[in-house]
Design an enzyme around this catalytic site. Structure first.
Site, PDB file in Angstrom:
ATOM      1  N   GLY B 321       0.731  -1.077  -0.077  1.00  0.00           N
ATOM      2  CA  GLY B 321       0.206  -0.009   0.052  1.00  0.00           C
ATOM      3  C   GLY B 321       0.920   1.313   0.045  1.00  0.00           C
ATOM      4  N   TRP B 324       2.307   1.567  -3.326  1.00  0.00           N
ATOM      5  CA  TRP B 324       1.283   2.224  -4.290  1.00  0.00           C
ATOM      6  C   TRP B 324       1.348   3.573  -4.384  1.00  0.00           C
ATOM      7  CZ3 TRP B 324      -2.717   5.099  -3.988  1.00  0.00           C
ATOM      8  CH2 TRP B 324      -3.953   5.243  -4.885  1.00  0.00           C
ATOM      9  N   HIS B 325       1.586   4.323  -3.282  1.00  0.00           N
ATOM     10  CA  HIS B 325       1.626   5.689  -3.213  1.00  0.00           C
ATOM     11  C   HIS B 325       2.673   6.392  -3.929  1.00  0.00           C
ATOM     12  CE1 HIS B 325      -1.328   4.992  -0.160  1.00  0.00           C
ATOM     13  NE2 HIS B 325      -1.976   6.329  -0.791  1.00  0.00           N
ATOM     14  N   GLY B 326       3.844   5.710  -3.976  1.00  0.00           N
ATOM     15  CA  GLY B 326       4.934   6.377  -4.846  1.00  0.00           C
ATOM     16  C   GLY B 326       6.029   5.417  -4.887  1.00  0.00           C
ATOM     17  N   PHE B 488       0.191   9.810  -7.679  1.00  0.00           N
ATOM     18  CA  PHE B 488       0.268   8.770  -7.035  1.00  0.00           C
ATOM     19  C   PHE B 488      -0.378   7.677  -8.096  1.00  0.00           C
ATOM     20  CE2 PHE B 488      -0.087  10.584  -2.870  1.00  0.00           C
ATOM     21  CZ  PHE B 488       1.356  11.044  -3.013  1.00  0.00           C
TER      22      PHE B 488
END
Lengths: 351, 488
Positions: B321, B324-326, B488
């Site tokens: 997770g 996934w953001h960066g 993102f």
């Protein structure tokens, strides 16, 4: 029930918002403010695309804020028949702008580069930041941003309160007199009515500013702090040569493509002019730059018609003197064959 | 196209006008689809090809997955979809990151390898629409739901402009049925949608961009150590900024869809009033949390394979997770911190269950005196404690590198005695007032929805509040800052 409740709330909100907009606009208009344009990166990008006009039809101006005040664009365009493309960015060194034009293979026009020594020579990244942001924005502008800008200009041309520097929420909050802790740097707040900016990015001092001695004194104080208060010593030796080399490289690139570059030094006055000369003596900086780059320059102190022009707040000319300065600049440039391409084009057309 | 831009205002008025005209339903859907492509292309037209590719491949693969009975062929089709979607995401989002790490690794073992850095532009919203299409093919593989009947409906499901670029991440069953029958916003939906659009823009433009962005940026870009008050103010400013920015986007998306007669799922529910970390993830970016739960945590085994495996699954889910953001290790550490928070909370809950005490949030089990148990002050302290730890985790999320994160944490906890003052008094006042108001609002409204709040409020008060939001929006004069989650 819910539907009518929300609808009533919506209508009430609409009435209040419209009343506020009308009242807010009238309030500032009554205090002497007029519609002006935000001198931001979108407006810069809008002018930047004009730089590709044929050499006979345009001159590009780069510099800091002085040439934005000192060049009267209507006078320039009426007298020369050329477009004045104003690409100067306030508070920055034009070196970044010069390099951008030099590295653009499609640009082969004429460039007038205004030198404000305290911004041009120090190797301080802060003095290049706004120019870099404007260039990045121009290069990466999306179709959506282009459309938004056009809507924005239509609104800004009509509504005085749509001016971020003066009337945005943060600008209004910045006027709250709160003492900062020792060591905290805060940008000084310029007098609210200092200047207007036109769609083609000319800036000029407002009558309300020029008629208010307190505001003028406040502004000279700000220049003293910002321009004369920089404690870093001016570059010398190899550091200075490196800057000269960067300028020469860019000028050579433009010249090699058939373009032209000339340097100008616009007027400054009073204690600011004295401090500038003391910190950046003309013979050690301006003269050496021209000699190194092998390019002509026009210094306001070399011409009887411009050397006595007075800047009300020491750094920029008022509009009436900007008109005089622009006429003189055109005459001097004409003597230096700046308009040769235009004259050649006219001769060809006449024949 | 950004919701907070004049171009969106023009676009949205045209879309509303077209959608209210007396066209057949199919024509209206085509209008919405073309509008959605224009909305996307207004940022960078060539990337629309990726969106088409993803849509067409997943539509046909999804159908084949549903109809195929041969297990091996089904698996092969699923692999094709996973490679297509995740491959695209990996290349565009993680290409540079993977290469950098590979170069660092081979250089560490003594191999002198320095390839040219590829110039890869991240297409807007790729993480969001990849997850949208991915859940469809996985659902078809598991035969959960039926295939979307037409390519038009599927394209609109993937591309519908309100959710396309930054969510909420929608599932097929939440949106596709809405395209099957004609939809026209009622007057109530239209006004409600406009209210939500106003609220979302107020959150983004006024609260995030105008009041909080500048102090947060100043602190996170500072090259030197800071006084604790400045460091905390900057980090608190970012806590507020990211909430207002992202929740503002989601609120705009829900509002825009509602104006057209469609409903999108809720994405935020006063998260800074969460009474624990699992509660936080039920309130923050709800559609992503649910996606990760359903398509990662549960398939990994969830809590069905014993305690040890549950903790491993929690950590894996939060690490991915985070990623996934960066594409940066700082995001991984942010995810890891949340993974640790969730694991510790779970551990404490399990212990309270086995000792016969009621299972509640982490801090109640750990530091709140027993005589306060069950009191609202205890719940408030719990929420504050959770907010504090969430805020500390944001340091890694916002910092561009670990040295910035460590410098900031050292400043926050007074470990560096040479810290300097940075923020103006006005900035400090803005940050502490806005953050205080944010926490108080979340706490007071924690059990309500926007709909409830509208229902409970007197129409005059609501009208004045709505007007104040719009007036501040007009006065803020910020119209072009991108939303943080666009990256993102």
């Amino acid at each position: 029930m819910q539907e009518s409740k929300l609808l009533k709330s919506g209508l009430l909100a609409l009435v209040l918002v419209l009343s506020f907009i009308v009242g807010w606009e009238l309030f500032w208009r009554n205090r002497g403010f007029q519609a002006t344009f935000n001198d931001d990166k979108a407006l810069w990008a809008n002018s930047r695309k004009e730089a590709y006009r044929p050499q006979a039809n345009a001159t590009v101006f780069i510099g800091s804020s002085r040439i934005k005040f000192d060049l009267d664009i209507p006078t320039w365009e009426a007298t020369t028949g050329e477009k004045a493309v104003q690409l100067s960015v306030v508070g920055t060194s034009p070196l970044t702008l010069l390099e951008e034009l030099a590295n653009d293979e499609n640009f082969n026009g004429k460039v007038v580069t205004d030198i404000t020594e305290v911004l041009f020579f120090p190797n301080n990244p802060v003095f290049h930041q706004s120019a870099k942001e404007a260039i990045d924005f121009y290069k990466n502008q999306t179709p959506s941003e282009k459309l938004s800008s056009q809507v924005n200009y239509a609104l800004e041309s009509k509504l005085a309160f749509l001016e971020e520097r003066r009337f945005s929420l943060n600008a209004l909050l910045n006027e709250v007199p709160l003492q900062n802790r020792p060591g905290v740097f805060a940008m000084p707040v310029f007098p609210k009515g200092f200047e207007w900016t036109t769609y083609d990015r000319q800036t000029f001092m407002s009558d309300m500013f020029l008629s208010d001695t307190n505001d003028i004194n406040k502004q000279t104080g700000i220049w003293s702090m910002l321009l004369m208060g920089d404690p870093t010593p001016p570059p010398t030796g190899a550091d200075l040569t490196q800057i000269f080399e960067r300028v020469k490289t860019s000028v050579d690139k433009i010249n090699n493509r058939g373009g032209k570059v000339i340097f100008i030094r616009t007027p400054s006055s009073g204690p600011l002019a004295e401090a500038e000369e003391k910190k950046y003596p003309r013979n050690a900086y301006w003269d050496k730059l021209l000699a190194h780059v092998k390019t002509e320059g026009i210094h306001y102190r070399d011409y009887a018609s411009t050397k006595n022009l007075e800047c009300p707040e020491w750094s920029h000319l008022a509009i009436k003197d900007a008109v005089i300065y622009t006429h003189e600049l055109i005459s001097i440039l004409r003597e230096k064959n700046w308009f040769a391409a235009k004259e050649l084009a006219l001769t060809t057309t006449t024949n | 196209m950004l919701f907070n831009s004049y171009s969106f205002v023009v676009f949205f008025i045209i879309m509303l006008a077209l959608h209210s005209m007396n066209f057949p339903w199919k024509v209206k859907k085509v209008n919405l689809l073309i509008g959605s492509y224009i909305f996307y292309a207004a940022w960078n037209p060539p990337f629309i090809l990726l969106l088409w590719l993803s849509t067409v491949v997943d539509f046909f693969v999804g159908k084949a997955l549903y109809n195929e009975n041969n297990k091996q062929k089904k698996r092969l089709l699923l692999v094709v979809s996973l490679i297509g979607n995740l491959g695209m995401l990996c290349f565009f989002k993680y290409g540079n990151f993977l290469l950098d790490n590979f170069v660092t690794l081979v250089n560490t073992i003594g191999i002198d390898y320095h390839p040219a850095k590829p110039s890869i532009i991240l297409p807007a919203g790729i993480s969001f629409y990849t997850f949208t299409t991915l859940c469809y093919t996985i659902d078809m593989y598991k035969k959960e739901g039926t295939p979307v009947k037409t390519l038009l409906d599927f394209s609109l499901f993937v591309t519908f402009f309100p959710h396309l670029v930054a969510g909420p991440i929608v599932r097929p069953h939440q949106l596709v049925p809405q395209f099957e029958t004609p939809k026209q916003a009622t007057r109530h939906q239209l006004v409600n949608g406009l209210f939500l659009l106003s609220l979302g823009l107020f959150m983004k433009v006024v609260m995030a961009d105008t009041l909080l962005a500048s102090p947060a940026d100043s602190v996170f870009q500072a090259q030197n150590s800071l006084l604790p008050v400045d460091a905390w103010a900057g980090v608190l400013a970012f806590s507020g900024q990211i909430f207002f920015d992202f929740a503002g986007y989601s609120t705009c998306a829900i509002g825009a869809a509602m104006c057209l007669g469609f409903s999108l799922p809720e994405n935020f529910k006063f998260p800074y009033a969460a009474s624990g970390f699992s509660d936080f993830w039920r309130r923050w970016h709800i559609t992503l949390s649910a996606w990760l739960r359903d398509y990662l945590y549960i398939p990994l085994g969830g809590n069905r394979k014993g305690p040890a495996r549950t903790y491993v699954n929690l950590m894996l889910t939060m690490l991915l997770g985070g990623l996934w953001h960066g594409a940066s290790w700082t995001f991984v550490v942010w995810g890891a911190l949340h993974g640790v928070y969730l694991c510790v909370e779970r551990l404490l809950q399990q212990r309270t269950i086995t000792t016969g005490q009621p299972a509640v949030a982490v801090s109640r089990a750990s530091f709140v005196p027993s005589f306060l148990a069950g009191k609202s002050i205890n719940r408030f302290a719990t929420a504050l404690f959770v907010f504090l730890l969430v805020t500390i985790a944001w340091v890694f999320f916002r910092s561009t590198d670990f040295s910035t994160a460590w410098r900031l944490l050292s400043s926050m906890f007074g470990m560096d005695h040479n810290g300097a003052a940075l923020l103006s008094t006005l900035d400090l006042v803005k940050v502490f007032l806005v953050t205080g108001a944010l926490l108080a609002t979340h706490w007071l409204l924690r059990d309500l929805s926007i709909e409830n709040i509208i229902h409970r409020t007197n129409w005059k008060v609501l009208g004045v509040a709505w007007a104040v939001m719009l007036i501040l929006l007009v006065v803020s004069q910020k119209s072009s800052n991108s939303f943080i989650y666009f990256q993102f």
